[in-house]
Design an enzyme around this catalytic site. Structure first.
Site, short mmCIF file in Angstrom:
data_model
loop_
_atom_site.label_atom_id
_atom_site.label_comp_id
_atom_site.label_asym_id
_atom_site.label_seq_id
_atom_site.Cartn_x
_atom_site.Cartn_y
_atom_site.Cartn_z
N GLY A 92 -4.46 3.10 -0.61
CA GLY A 92 -4.48 3.05 0.84
C GLY A 92 -3.93 1.74 1.39
O GLY A 92 -3.14 1.05 0.74
N SER A 93 -4.39 1.39 2.60
CA SER A 93 -3.74 0.35 3.40
C SER A 93 -3.76 -1.05 2.79
O SER A 93 -3.08 -1.94 3.31
CB SER A 93 -4.38 0.30 4.77
OG SER A 93 -4.25 1.56 5.39
#
Lengths: 201, 590
Positions: free
Chosen positions: B303-304
């Protein structure tokens, strides 16, 4: 030539008359005294060596028993040393220390505040430990090997009857296995008198 | 002449002589038989009767943490056995007074020590056999108590067994030993060749009392004890991290959670924490799936947190700068796809953000528009250079390599969503080491878990740190850290990771998880926060992940864990508070 000629002159003695001589008897009497002495010495030597060997053997057997006795003693001592070191390891486990601290009413503040001595600057906002959110209030980690018998709970009379601790008939004896109980109200001081600090970066 | 009559005396003596010779011959034959023909067999029986062969158990090495605290060691435990055919009341004579303890009472005493019922003990000793095992693995203090009872028909066989004094502290990392001494996972398996010793033996002849006959030959094969392993783990920090992690794991109702602490300049793993964790003293209490070290063997789409890498590649290639501008809408259709639309996690309008602002708000639409300026192959190369897709040098048992498909297999969607950490997977140790690379001014080190393997009592010298690989320029790394600081200073979620008094840089991650059943993203997330402090000269990286958090779907669930652990790390190593301010970088534009 000259030798042959002079030699007969030197042994010019009256020639002994020939007579019959008894044949040497095959008995010890016939052994010359020198040989007999050698035999005596050898015989004595063998005796002495045997005697020494016997003594050595006795001595050796005795030391074998002594060795075995000492080995037993060593085993007993190593058992004791293992017992104690197991207990030390267990008592110094984080879980035990955390529990002991909690039982003394100590609270880990989840919001530490720093003070820089150089300019007396405070970093962060001091918050009462009890009010802090995110405080871990109890021991979350299992430890099946933990001994709970520590100075702290013996002193407070909360000595557990955990089967993993050394059970002595008298509590005093159990206490002496761990350490001398700390009298209530006295300050806990380390032998060196200073609080150990972790390496500063 | 044959008619000469022999003298009767002469005849008799001749007969006697013949008999004597015959008997002597018989004896000779028998002697020859015994001494020569049967000798080896007889010798064997004789030696077997006198010979004692003792195995000398080699002691398995101890596992220490970096401060010398014992995490695992071998102690003697006892298998307590009884001879049912000899069971009888126990007689004691103390001070001339003979007492007799009935079997029932003895059984009750034994049961009390062994923690079983009296009936159990009685049932076991009621047979007629010469051997029955009462209990295996009895601790030394319990065994001493049994010995003190002085029961002639009870004895114990010492068995080396493994004890983990700190229990579940680093439990999953350590692994455990089965009852027959086989290493199962973790450090126990990984360092087995160092820890295991070689058993020795003593062979000698003994007398009836079991004492060695002095002149008998002893064959001694010395036991070679195992060596000790020194870990880079700090047990106190590990405990703290696990405590915090376990608490939040429970409140988040996550499947599991991990926390890693890395020393930036050395790559040393100071903490590798899991929740739930196994107590290696009692592995069966933990589900099989939870016994592994997830820091090394779990893999998920990060993810981010990967946006920091995308930003770093923009800076390092010179294509971008921290204040490069973008208009980030709520949703954005990936170019070259059939309308594949990516949205941000929170609804917003068209935000005018800089690259730094994109990181601060963790805008997917923003990072894709900026990141696409770097050619795909270049971005891919950066990703693998940061360590994605390859096992670390630790090669932990069961370590996963993460999953990064070869570049040519990436479709258009993957090429874009990878910029915010979807479409490939990493392990917690890999993602922590990606941030170690940025924190170490662009030089990627290999994680170090083992300080050394050394003979008993000699702590190994600190091995020199293996030279790392430069992934990005030092200036690019510095700029990336400056941008990450803004996430913690201004980010809606990021600011919950701030540690008062210190400059901290970090990044949130809320990753979607593919449901293996449907092949589509499910509704639960893997939430992460990875950060470093102090940002002016990063010393430590802390990486926290909670997998399938149920009560909190954003990184807000893990920022408090990050903050607690980072605070404790800085406190433990006495890192002085920051005296400088973060770089002045604009996050928005008008």
């Amino acid at each position: 030539m000259s030798i042959a000629r002079t030699a007969p002159a030197t042994i010019r003695a009256p020639r002994p008359r020939l007579s019959s001589v008894a044949a040497p008897a095959r008995s010890s009497h016939a052994i010359p005294s020198q040989r007999r002495r050698v035999l005596k010495v050898v015989g004595l030597g063998v005796l002495v060596i045997n005697a020494i060997q016997l003594l050595l053997h006795i001595g050796l057997s005795q030391s074998v028993y002594q060795l075995s006795h000492l080995q037993h003693e060593r085993d007993a001592l190593s058992v004791q040393s293992q017992l104690l070191s197991e207990q030390v390891d267990s008592l110094s486990s984080q879980q035990n220390l955390a529990n002991a601290a909690a039982s003394l009413g100590m609270i880990a503040n989840a919001n530490p505040v720093f003070l820089r001595i150089a300019d007396a600057k405070v970093f962060g906002t001091p918050t009462a430990a009890l009010d802090t959110t995110g405080r871990v209030a109890k021991n979350n980690l299992a430890n099946a090997s933990m001994t709970e018998n520590s100075v702290l709970n013996i002193q407070s009379g909360a000595s557990t009857s955990s089967s993993s601790s050394i059970q002595q008939p008298a509590p005093a004896a159990a206490g002496s296995y761990v350490a001398a109980p700390i009298a209530t109200g006295t300050q806990v001081a380390l032998p060196s008198g200073v609080i150990p600090a972790s390496p500063t970066h | 002449m044959r008619n000469r009559t022999p003298d009767p005396m002469d005849l008799r003596s001749r007969r006697v002589r013949l008999i004597v010779i015959a008997v002597a011959a018989l004896f000779m034959i028998r002697l020859f038989d015994v001494q020569v023909i049967e000798a080896p067999a007889i010798n064997k029986i004789s030696v077997a009767a006198r010979e004692v062969n003792q195995t000398i158990q080699a002691i398995r090495g101890t596992i220490y943490d970096s401060s010398g605290k014992v995490l695992a060691k071998t102690v003697m435990k006892y298998d307590v056995n009884a001879a049912p055919n000899r069971v009888a009341p126990v007689k004691h004579t103390t001070g001339g007074v003979a007492t007799e303890i009935p079997v029932d009472q003895v059984a009750a005493q034994l049961a009390g020590i062994l923690g079983v019922t009296q009936a159990d003990v009685l049932a076991k000793i009621s047979g007629t056999g010469a051997y029955v095992n009462l209990q295996k693995g009895v601790s030394i203090d319990a065994y001493e108590q049994i010995k003190a009872l002085d029961i002639p028909w009870i004895w114990g066989d010492p068995v080396p067994s493994r004890v983990y004094p700190s229990g579940a502290v680093a439990g999953s990392l350590l692994g455990f030993l089965t009852s027959d001494g086989t290493a199962m996972g973790g450090i126990e398996s990984m360092m087995n060749s160092c820890l295991a010793g070689v058993n020795g033996s003593d062979t000698y002849a003994s007398g009836r009392d079991g004492i060695k006959i002095p002149s008998s030959v002893v064959t001694r094969v010395k036991a070679v004890n195992g060596k000790d392993v020194y870990l880079t783990i700090n047990a106190d920090l590990q405990y703290f991290a696990q405590q915090v992690l376990t608490q939040y794991w429970a409140s988040l109702q996550a499947d599991w959670a991990t926390a890693v602490v890395i020393e930036v300049k050395t790559g040393k793993v100071l903490v590798a924490a899991d929740a739930p964790t196994m107590d290696p003293n009692n592995p069966s209490a933990t589900a099989v799936a939870d016994r592994n070290e997830r820091v090394f063997d779990s893999q998920f789409e990060p993810g981010s947190v990967i946006k920091a890498l995308t930003a770093a590649s923009l800076i390092d290639t010179g294509i971008g700068n921290p204040e490069m501008r973008v208009i980030a809408p709520f949703g954005w259709v990936v170019p070259g796809t059939n309308g594949y639309r990516v949205t941000d996690s929170h609804v917003h309008g068209n935000d005018k953000l800089t690259l730094t602002g994109v990181l601060r708000d963790s805008s997917n639409t923003g990072i894709m528009q900026l990141g696409q300026k770097v050619p795909f192959q270049t971005r891919y190369n950066y990703l693998t250079a940061f360590g994605a897709g390859k096992k670390t040098a630790v090669s932990f048992p069961g370590e996963s390599s993460g999953l990064v498909l070869p570049a040519e297999q990436w479709d258009q969607v993957k090429k874009y969503v990878s910029m915010f950490g979807q479409g490939f997977s990493v392990t917690p140790i890999q993602s922590a080491m990606m941030y170690q690379t940025i924190a170490n001014m662009g030089v990627r080190l290999q994680p170090k878990l083992i300080d050394g393997c050394a003979d008993v009592g000699s702590k190994p010298q600190d091995a020199p740190i293996a030279a790392g690989t430069r992934v990005i320029a030092a200036t690019s790394a510095r700029t990336t850290i400056d941008m990450l600081e803004k996430v913690v200073e201004q980010g809606g979620i990021g600011r919950h990771a701030a540690v008062p008094g210190y400059r901290v840089g970090g990044k949130t991650g809320t990753a979607q998880i593919i449901d293996p059943a449907t092949g589509r993203y499910g509704y639960l997330h893997a939430i992460s926060f990875i950060g470093m402090a102090p940002a002016e000269d990063p010393q430590y990286v802390v990486a926290v992940t909670a997998f399938k958090s149920r009560t909190q779907s954003t990184s807000l669930g893990v920022t408090p864990i990050f903050k607690s652990i980072m605070q404790q790390v800085l406190r433990t190593f006495r890192v002085p508070p920051s005296t400088t301010k973060s770089a002045n970088i604009a996050t928005e534009w008008k």
